[in-house]
Design an enzyme around this catalytic site. Structure first.
Site, PDB file in Angstrom:
ATOM      1  CE1 TYR A 105      -3.077  -2.932   0.477  1.00  0.00           C
ATOM      2  CE2 TYR A 105      -3.649  -2.235   2.552  1.00  0.00           C
ATOM      3  CZ  TYR A 105      -3.673  -3.318   1.670  1.00  0.00           C
ATOM      4  OH  TYR A 105      -4.677  -4.368   1.719  1.00  0.00           O
ATOM      5  CG  HIS A 108      -0.865  -8.521   0.354  1.00  0.00           C
ATOM      6  ND1 HIS A 108      -0.473  -7.170   0.358  1.00  0.00           N
ATOM      7  CD2 HIS A 108      -2.167  -8.484   0.081  1.00  0.00           C
ATOM      8  CE1 HIS A 108      -1.266  -6.342   0.195  1.00  0.00           C
ATOM      9  NE2 HIS A 108      -2.764  -7.097  -0.052  1.00  0.00           N
TER      10      HIS A 108
END
Length: 269
Positions: free
Chosen positions: A42, A100
């Site tokens: 992110y 992730h």
């Protein structure tokens, strides 16, 4: 397995950058959020860390999650990358670290990155470890490598339009907790007439109804918002109790409409 520590309601930070990420986390903490979700990919861990530091709440009272990106899976890379995340977050350890996505095309064997993740836990860099976007096949592989007891959650896309039933059934059979990301389908649920009608009956917002639907199934939810009023409003979902009929009506909205796609997603169940 210690999933009792994962607060059911959290604040997601996907797509939030710079001041926007700082404001969302700072306002969220001020409003009562104690579960903050970020990720290396992110590119906002430093902003999240600054907001935590600036808040009046001790980091010990927060539950912070980050996720290891796929280019840090190789032998010797994962733990240094998590230490870098901790520096950005200005924390000695995080509460939860997730893989992730499974390694694209299985370039790096799962044992390589999962064993490093388990080592990170042993070194005290993270309290809990888990997975994200893992299919049944990938989850079974993870169980074979580190054991279901070590997998605190599988964070997956779940909302009224994508209910991932096969995977969720499998996870429940294994006793693995589910965290639902994109629980509002990037705002699509707000325009769904069935959800709007239920919202009217409860004098609630469509977002609150969609979140209550997830919470009532025992999922943790991590909606994101840049607006303080939405952050505050979303929290009220915890006070809504949907009837069996309302749950059924929302369950019938499942259309397999998936939002998340990094370009290398595994073959979904």
């Amino acid at each position: 397995m210690s999933t009792a520590n994962i607060p059911p309601f959290g604040l997601g930070t996907f797509r939030l950058k710079d001041q926007q990420a700082f404001d969302a986390v700072y306002n969220g903490i001020e409003l009562g959020y104690r579960n903050i979700d970020t990720a290396q990919a992110y590119d906002n861990e430093a902003d999240v860390g600054k907001a935590i530091k600036a808040s009046k709440v001790s980091a010990n009272e927060l539950f912070v999650t980050t996720k290891i990106w796929t280019d840090r899976f190789a032998e010797g890379k994962l733990i240094p990358s998590l230490k870098e995340s901790l520096q950005k977050l200005q924390l000695e350890r995080v509460n939860l670290t997730l893989i992730h996505w499974p390694s694209p095309n299985n370039e790096i064997p799962a044992a390589v990155y999962l064993e490093q993740l388990l080592q990170a836990k042993k070194e005290g860099l993270t309290e809990l470890i888990g997975i994200s976007n893992f299919t049944i096949k990938h989850t079974q592989e993870a169980i074979n490598i580190i054991g279901a007891n070590e997998i605190a959650t599988n964070q997956i896309e779940v909302h009224p339009f994508l209910q991932n039933r096969k995977l969720i059934h499998f996870l429940r059979e294994q006793g693995i907790h589910i965290t639902a990301y994109m629980p509002l389908a990037v705002g699509k649920v707000l325009h769904e007439p069935v959800i709007q009608k239920i919202a009217e009956a409860h004098k609630a917002t469509p977002a609150q109804i969609a979140l209550a639907w997830s919470l009532q199934q025992g999922f943790a939810v991590i909606p994101s918002s840049t607006k303080r009023e939405n952050l505050q409003s979303n929290l009220h979902a915890t006070n809504i109790k949907l009837t069996d009929e309302e749950i059924k009506a929302i369950t019938e909205l499942d259309s397999g409409d998936r939002v998340a796609n990094p370009g290398f997603a595994p073959e979904w169940d």
